[in-house]
Motif scaffolding. Structure first.
Motif, PDB file in Angstrom:
ATOM      1  N   THR A 165       0.800  -1.224   0.000  1.00 30.50           N
ATOM      2  CA  THR A 165       0.000   0.000   0.000  1.00 30.50           C
ATOM      3  C   THR A 165       0.831   1.272   0.000  1.00 30.50           C
ATOM      4  OG1 THR A 165      -0.150  -0.050   2.408  1.00 30.50           O
ATOM      5  CG2 THR A 165      -1.908  -1.139   1.179  1.00 30.50           C
ATOM      6  N   ALA A 166       2.091   1.188   0.345  1.00 32.40           N
ATOM      7  CA  ALA A 166       2.921   2.391   0.463  1.00 32.40           C
ATOM      8  C   ALA A 166       3.233   2.983  -0.910  1.00 32.40           C
ATOM      9  CB  ALA A 166       4.215   2.068   1.195  1.00 32.40           C
ATOM     10  N   ILE A 167       3.209   4.317  -0.969  1.00 33.08           N
ATOM     11  CA  ILE A 167       3.603   5.041  -2.171  1.00 33.08           C
ATOM     12  C   ILE A 167       4.903   5.799  -1.921  1.00 33.08           C
ATOM     13  CG2 ILE A 167       2.914   6.827  -3.828  1.00 33.08           C
ATOM     14  CD1 ILE A 167       0.015   6.111  -3.234  1.00 33.08           C
ATOM     15  N   GLY A 168       5.042   6.363  -0.707  1.00 30.32           N
ATOM     16  CA  GLY A 168       6.288   7.039  -0.354  1.00 30.32           C
ATOM     17  C   GLY A 168       6.364   8.482  -0.810  1.00 30.32           C
ATOM     18  N   ASN A 169       5.215   9.089  -1.129  1.00 31.45           N
ATOM     19  CA  ASN A 169       5.211  10.474  -1.590  1.00 31.45           C
ATOM     20  C   ASN A 169       5.575  11.436  -0.471  1.00 31.45           C
ATOM     21  OD1 ASN A 169       4.469   9.810  -4.166  1.00 31.45           O
ATOM     22  ND2 ASN A 169       2.290  10.155  -3.835  1.00 31.45           N
ATOM     23  N   ILE A 170       6.200  12.536  -0.845  1.00 31.87           N
ATOM     24  CA  ILE A 170       6.483  13.630   0.076  1.00 31.87           C
ATOM     25  C   ILE A 170       5.637  14.821  -0.351  1.00 31.87           C
ATOM     26  CG2 ILE A 170       8.229  15.225   0.955  1.00 31.87           C
ATOM     27  CD1 ILE A 170      10.307  13.075   0.465  1.00 31.87           C
ATOM     28  N   SER A 171       4.833  15.348   0.569  1.00 27.03           N
ATOM     29  CA  SER A 171       3.985  16.491   0.254  1.00 27.03           C
ATOM     30  C   SER A 171       4.435  17.699   1.072  1.00 27.03           C
ATOM     31  CB  SER A 171       2.511  16.174   0.544  1.00 27.03           C
ATOM     32  OG  SER A 171       2.329  15.881   1.913  1.00 27.03           O
ATOM     33  N   GLU A 172       4.061  18.861   0.603  1.00 24.19           N
ATOM     34  CA  GLU A 172       4.411  20.104   1.289  1.00 24.19           C
ATOM     35  C   GLU A 172       3.137  20.915   1.503  1.00 24.19           C
ATOM     36  OE1 GLU A 172       8.126  22.633   0.477  1.00 24.19           O
ATOM     37  OE2 GLU A 172       6.523  23.765  -0.500  1.00 24.19           O
ATOM     38  N   THR A 173       2.883  21.288   2.743  1.00 18.49           N
ATOM     39  CA  THR A 173       1.691  22.079   3.065  1.00 18.49           C
ATOM     40  C   THR A 173       2.103  23.289   3.897  1.00 18.49           C
ATOM     41  OG1 THR A 173       1.282  20.789   5.072  1.00 18.49           O
ATOM     42  CG2 THR A 173       0.189  20.071   3.061  1.00 18.49           C
ATOM     43  N   GLU A 174       1.228  24.274   3.921  1.00 18.61           N
ATOM     44  CA  GLU A 174       1.430  25.446   4.772  1.00 18.61           C
ATOM     45  C   GLU A 174       0.604  25.262   6.036  1.00 18.61           C
ATOM     46  OE1 GLU A 174       0.618  29.046   2.725  1.00 18.61           O
ATOM     47  OE2 GLU A 174       2.434  28.958   1.501  1.00 18.61           O
ATOM     48  N   THR A 214      13.294  12.838   3.969  1.00 15.03           N
ATOM     49  CA  THR A 214      13.018  13.933   3.039  1.00 15.03           C
ATOM     50  C   THR A 214      14.245  14.286   2.203  1.00 15.03           C
ATOM     51  OG1 THR A 214      13.513  15.530   4.808  1.00 15.03           O
ATOM     52  CG2 THR A 214      11.207  14.926   4.463  1.00 15.03           C
ATOM     53  N   ASN A 215      15.294  13.494   2.298  1.00 16.21           N
ATOM     54  CA  ASN A 215      16.512  13.718   1.510  1.00 16.21           C
ATOM     55  C   ASN A 215      16.290  13.214   0.081  1.00 16.21           C
ATOM     56  OD1 ASN A 215      19.057  13.977   0.436  1.00 16.21           O
ATOM     57  ND2 ASN A 215      20.007  12.421   1.738  1.00 16.21           N
ATOM     58  N   SER A 216      16.288  14.125  -0.872  1.00 15.81           N
ATOM     59  CA  SER A 216      16.007  13.753  -2.266  1.00 15.81           C
ATOM     60  C   SER A 216      17.119  12.925  -2.884  1.00 15.81           C
ATOM     61  CB  SER A 216      15.777  15.014  -3.110  1.00 15.81           C
ATOM     62  OG  SER A 216      16.923  15.856  -3.070  1.00 15.81           O
ATOM     63  N   ASN A 217      18.302  12.888  -2.259  1.00 12.43           N
ATOM     64  CA  ASN A 217      19.434  12.124  -2.792  1.00 12.43           C
ATOM     65  C   ASN A 217      19.510  10.709  -2.230  1.00 12.43           C
ATOM     66  OD1 ASN A 217      20.460  14.288  -4.376  1.00 12.43           O
ATOM     67  ND2 ASN A 217      21.379  15.193  -2.539  1.00 12.43           N
ATOM     68  N   SER A 218      18.529  10.325  -1.444  1.00  7.09           N
ATOM     69  CA  SER A 218      18.546   8.995  -0.843  1.00  7.09           C
ATOM     70  C   SER A 218      18.513   7.913  -1.913  1.00  7.09           C
ATOM     71  CB  SER A 218      17.353   8.828   0.096  1.00  7.09           C
ATOM     72  OG  SER A 218      17.245   7.484   0.528  1.00  7.09           O
ATOM     73  N   GLN A 219      19.380   6.923  -1.758  1.00  9.82           N
ATOM     74  CA  GLN A 219      19.416   5.791  -2.674  1.00  9.82           C
ATOM     75  C   GLN A 219      18.440   4.691  -2.268  1.00  9.82           C
ATOM     76  OE1 GLN A 219      21.405   5.805  -5.610  1.00  9.82           O
ATOM     77  NE2 GLN A 219      21.372   7.935  -4.919  1.00  9.82           N
ATOM     78  N   HIS A 220      17.685   4.924  -1.213  1.00  8.44           N
ATOM     79  CA  HIS A 220      16.645   3.982  -0.800  1.00  8.44           C
ATOM     80  C   HIS A 220      15.270   4.428  -1.276  1.00  8.44           C
ATOM     81  CE1 HIS A 220      18.739   1.520   2.614  1.00  8.44           C
ATOM     82  NE2 HIS A 220      19.143   1.194   1.399  1.00  8.44           N
ATOM     83  N   LYS A 221      15.227   5.260  -2.285  1.00  4.38           N
ATOM     84  CA  LYS A 221      13.974   5.591  -2.956  1.00  4.38           C
ATOM     85  C   LYS A 221      13.837   4.632  -4.132  1.00  4.38           C
ATOM     86  CE  LYS A 221      14.036  10.528  -1.792  1.00  4.38           C
ATOM     87  NZ  LYS A 221      12.843  10.534  -0.941  1.00  4.38           N
ATOM     88  N   LEU A 222      12.770   3.851  -4.140  1.00  2.92           N
ATOM     89  CA  LEU A 222      12.590   2.815  -5.147  1.00  2.92           C
ATOM     90  C   LEU A 222      11.279   2.993  -5.893  1.00  2.92           C
ATOM     91  CD1 LEU A 222      13.643  -0.472  -3.298  1.00  2.92           C
ATOM     92  CD2 LEU A 222      15.046   0.992  -4.733  1.00  2.92           C
ATOM     93  N   THR A 223      11.260   2.491  -7.101  1.00  5.58           N
ATOM     94  CA  THR A 223      10.006   2.327  -7.833  1.00  5.58           C
ATOM     95  C   THR A 223       9.731   0.835  -7.933  1.00  5.58           C
ATOM     96  OG1 THR A 223      10.257   4.337  -9.132  1.00  5.58           O
ATOM     97  CG2 THR A 223       8.829   2.634 -10.031  1.00  5.58           C
ATOM     98  N   ASN A 281       6.799   4.376  -5.034  1.00  2.11           N
ATOM     99  CA  ASN A 281       7.605   5.222  -5.917  1.00  2.11           C
ATOM    100  C   ASN A 281       8.223   6.308  -5.045  1.00  2.11           C
ATOM    101  OD1 ASN A 281       8.807   6.436  -8.095  1.00  2.11           O
ATOM    102  ND2 ASN A 281       6.953   7.380  -8.868  1.00  2.11           N
ATOM    103  N   GLY A 282       9.023   5.863  -4.087  1.00  3.11           N
ATOM    104  CA  GLY A 282       9.612   6.789  -3.122  1.00  3.11           C
ATOM    105  C   GLY A 282      10.374   6.028  -2.063  1.00  3.11           C
ATOM    106  N   SER A 283      10.437   6.599  -0.859  1.00  2.00           N
ATOM    107  CA  SER A 283      11.221   6.003   0.223  1.00  2.00           C
ATOM    108  C   SER A 283      10.628   4.681   0.682  1.00  2.00           C
ATOM    109  CB  SER A 283      11.287   6.967   1.406  1.00  2.00           C
ATOM    110  OG  SER A 283      11.966   8.146   1.054  1.00  2.00           O
ATOM    111  N   LEU A 284      11.502   3.789   1.118  1.00  2.49           N
ATOM    112  CA  LEU A 284      11.077   2.478   1.603  1.00  2.49           C
ATOM    113  C   LEU A 284      10.200   2.614   2.845  1.00  2.49           C
ATOM    114  CD1 LEU A 284      14.400   0.440   1.361  1.00  2.49           C
ATOM    115  CD2 LEU A 284      12.354   0.121  -0.030  1.00  2.49           C
ATOM    116  N   PRO A 285       9.167   1.790   2.966  1.00  5.28           N
ATOM    117  CA  PRO A 285       8.366   1.796   4.193  1.00  5.28           C
ATOM    118  C   PRO A 285       9.206   1.403   5.397  1.00  5.28           C
ATOM    119  CG  PRO A 285       7.243   0.603   2.440  1.00  5.28           C
ATOM    120  CD  PRO A 285       8.641   0.863   1.954  1.00  5.28           C
TER     121      PRO A 285
END
Length: 663
Positions: free
Chosen positions: A481-490, A531-540, A548-552
């Motif tokens: 079920t995990a997607i791994g998206n990072i969102s930004e809110t105010e 939240t590090n965009s350079n992480s090598q543990h972001k997978l599709t 499509n993002g960070s590992l659960p």
């Protein structure tokens, strides 16, 4: 001179000779010219079917000499062979490489195409027998096809990726109702719902009488029965539960029916593993592949059956809607004429501000969740202690406090939140709503509680947020079920508007594991690494799941079932799982940390369909040779901890949650 006069007989003979010379002989000569000499090249006759020359020897008559008959053209029907060698995922896309071969001469080049999910094609130019293509991450990789067409118009197509399980549907208990029929005063019936547990995490209240329908992404043509069933269901003691298998090929749906062996309030696991099937492909009955001979990805899903307390509590005298809502409350009907609140609270003798009747040291949640009334915790009987221990133990003070740090016992059960995880409200105020002269904007109760402004009227304002669609579960999403998206809110806090990052699928964990908590009580800040965009543990994911993002977090940690203080799992990976053990914190040495990374980075363990990159070969030699020091560090004999190079702070916590590639 007397003119020559032909007789009628001679005239007929001459006509016959002329006809023979002008017709029969040229035809014979033409036929002979079509048979090339043994040392000559085939004639280019522009036939697109690439004919194969065949000579037939036939007798001229039953007793006569054999004659050579003219050659016939036999069309080539052999399709090109396509193989996928590797799939590499990087931040800018997916690269797929492979080989292609055919039985025709290399002078007749193959045409290759990538077929995209929407049906359009892009040419793929092979280099000799090798080919590769790169695509942005826009769709599941198994929806792409590689096509090869030879000069005879023989076409081969293969999916780039292996097939996978598409859905697992189970019956979930909602409530029990009384049905009044004569001649009996009434009978009780279970009301259930079909739930795709592939889209849910650790589903609860699963019915005891169970029919499981498993839908595969591709069609099977071989038989499956109880003797060669790749699906197994087992309990927390790894004891297999018998199920009957029903499958009629060709189909992509398999039905499992239990034999009454499920117990109430128990945790079970449904496991599909291609490695359970014999790899001897000569035995077709043990072969579970799709029509292209591709094996399926493996998967494990956890579920818990409905408890006896919930199942045996039938309500009478309410409307259907009221009954539905009441019965979905896993801890009882609080507005029923039964004082269920007193199970945990005492109005006059409560030991704390919540009027909880029993001290946390007694583990009042565990009074039921020891298997007597509620589902038993998987690791309940273990003597090992972890930082998320559910009961306060004298010699180990738990960081999380109690079960209510993650769970809300007052919530109504639902398919989307079957484990009663804590929730929060996100409410976007009207444009004219201000606080101290400033616009309020969007408020997340995870950042600022409603009562900070609304006082005793909090509940009514929370209801507004819920009705507006602003209710959210603090998710702890897992494998499927995990997607791994990072969102930004105010968000507004103390009248100040700030931008807040959220890793939506794991924000339950990050309510504690953030920089603010770390500065207050020393809780590890993991959110910063995620939240590090350079992480090598972001997978599709390649196995049909959504990542499509960070590992659960749950890929490495188990909040309840772990038997070590760091909550690390004992088995890592989805396929070719590796065992890892850590009995005490003193064993967490540099060598042990290196061993932990190698449980996946071995070239064979697969997670989300992606194979962990090996750092050394079968001889122990480094596969990474940018320098002598790098070669030594990645060799099997190396002793250097991975965080020395794969983190900015040389912290293993950073390296394991957000590894980077250093120059």
């Amino acid at each position: 001179m007397t003119p020559f006069k032909l007789s009628k007989k001679n005239t007929i003979l001459i006509v016959f000779i002329i006809f023979f010379l002008t017709t029969i002989i040229p035809l014979k000569t033409s036929a002979e010219e079509q048979i090339p000499a043994a040392n000559s090249s085939p004639v280019d006759n522009t036939v697109t079917t690439a004919p194969v020359t065949v000579e037939e020897t036939v007798p001229a008559s039953p007793n006569g000499p054999e004659l050579i008959q003219a050659t016939t053209a036999v069309a080539d029907t052999v399709k090109p062979l396509i193989f996928v060698k590797s799939i590499t995922i990087k931040s800018d896309g997916i690269t797929v490489t492979g080989t292609v071969s055919d039985n025709q001469p290399t002078t007749d080049p193959l045409t290759m195409n990538v077929i995209y999910p929407d049906g359009h094609k892009e040419p793929l130019v092979p280099n000799s027998e090798d080919w590769s293509f790169k695509t942005a991450i826009t769709a599941k990789l198994n929806h792409y096809k590689i096509e090869a067409i030879d000069a005879s118009n023989n076409i081969s197509e293969i999916f780039v990726q292996r097939p996978y399980i598409q859905s697992i549907t189970m019956n979930v208990f909602k409530y029990r109702q009384k049905v009044y029929e004569s001649p009996e005063p009434y009978k009780e019936e279970d009301v259930t719902a079909s739930v795709n547990i592939l889209e849910k995490d650790v589903i609860t209240r699963v019915s005891l009488n169970q029919t499981i329908i498993i839908e595969l992404s591709d069609t099977l043509s071989n038989a499956i029965d109880n003797n060669n069933n790749p699906f197994i269901i087992y309990d927390k003691n790894q004891k297999e539960v018998p199920f009957d298998v029903n499958f009629t090929p060709p189909s992509n749906k398999i039905t499992l029916t239990n034999q009454g062996a499920l117990n109430p309030g128990e945790t079970y696991y449904l496991r599909f593993n291609p490695s359970l099937i014999s790899l001897d492909y000569s035995d077709s009955t043990r072969k579970l592949v799709d029509n292209l001979d591709n094996p399926f990805f493996s998967i494990t899903k956890q579920f818990t059956t409905v408890s006896s307390a919930a199942k045996n509590f039938a309500i009478n005298g309410y409307t259907v809607q009221e009954m539905t809502n009441l019965q979905q409350l896993p801890h009882g009907a609080y507005n029923n004429n039964v004082n269920n609140c007193a199970i945990c609270h005492n109005t006059h003798e409560g030991a704390n501000s919540s009027l909880e009747d029993k001290d946390i040291a007694q583990g009042y949640c565990m009074a039921c969740h020891d298997g007597t009334t509620g589902p038993k915790m998987v690791n309940f009987d273990s003597g090992n202690k972890s930082k998320h221990e559910t009961q306060k133990i004298i010699d180990h003070d738990p960081k999380s406090g109690s079960c209510t740090a993650c769970h809300n016992p007052h919530l109504t059960w639902s398919e989307d939140n079957p484990n009663l995880l804590n929730d929060h409200y996100v409410y976007d105020h009207k444009t004219g709503d201000t606080l101290e002269g400033k616009p309020v904007g969007k408020i997340d109760s995870n950042v600022q509680m409603c009562e900070a402004c609304h006082g005793r009227f909090t509940y009514s304002y929370k209801s507004l947020a819920e009705n507006s669609g602003g209710y959210n579960v603090l998710h702890y999403r897992q494998e499927t079920t995990a997607i791994g998206n990072i969102s930004e809110t105010e968000e507004v806090k103390n009248g100040v508007t700030n931008k807040v990052l959220q890793v939506d699928d794991y924000n339950l964990c990050f309510t504690c594991h953030n920089s603010e908590k770390q500065s207050k009580d020393g809780t590890k800040d993991i959110f910063t690494y995620y939240t590090n965009s350079n992480s090598q543990h972001k997978l599709t994911a390649l196995d049909g799941s959504k990542l499509n993002g960070s590992l659960p977090c749950s890929e490495c940690h188990d909040t309840h079932a772990s038997t070590n203080i760091l909550l690390l799992k004992e088995k890592l990976g989805h396929e070719n799982q590796q065992v890892f053990s850590l009995t005490k914190i003193d064993d967490w040495t540099d060598q042990k940390k290196r061993e932990y990374c190698l449980t996946c980075h071995n070239g064979k363990t697969i997670i989300f369909g992606v194979t962990g990159k090996a750092i050394f070969d079968e001889n122990g030699q480094s596969l990474i040779a940018t320098s002598d020091s790098v070669k030594a560090g990645h060799a099997k004999s190396g002793t250097q901890v991975c965080s020395e190079c794969h983190s900015q702070s040389k912290s293993f916590t950073e390296a394991v949650h957000s590894p980077i590639i250093t120059p």
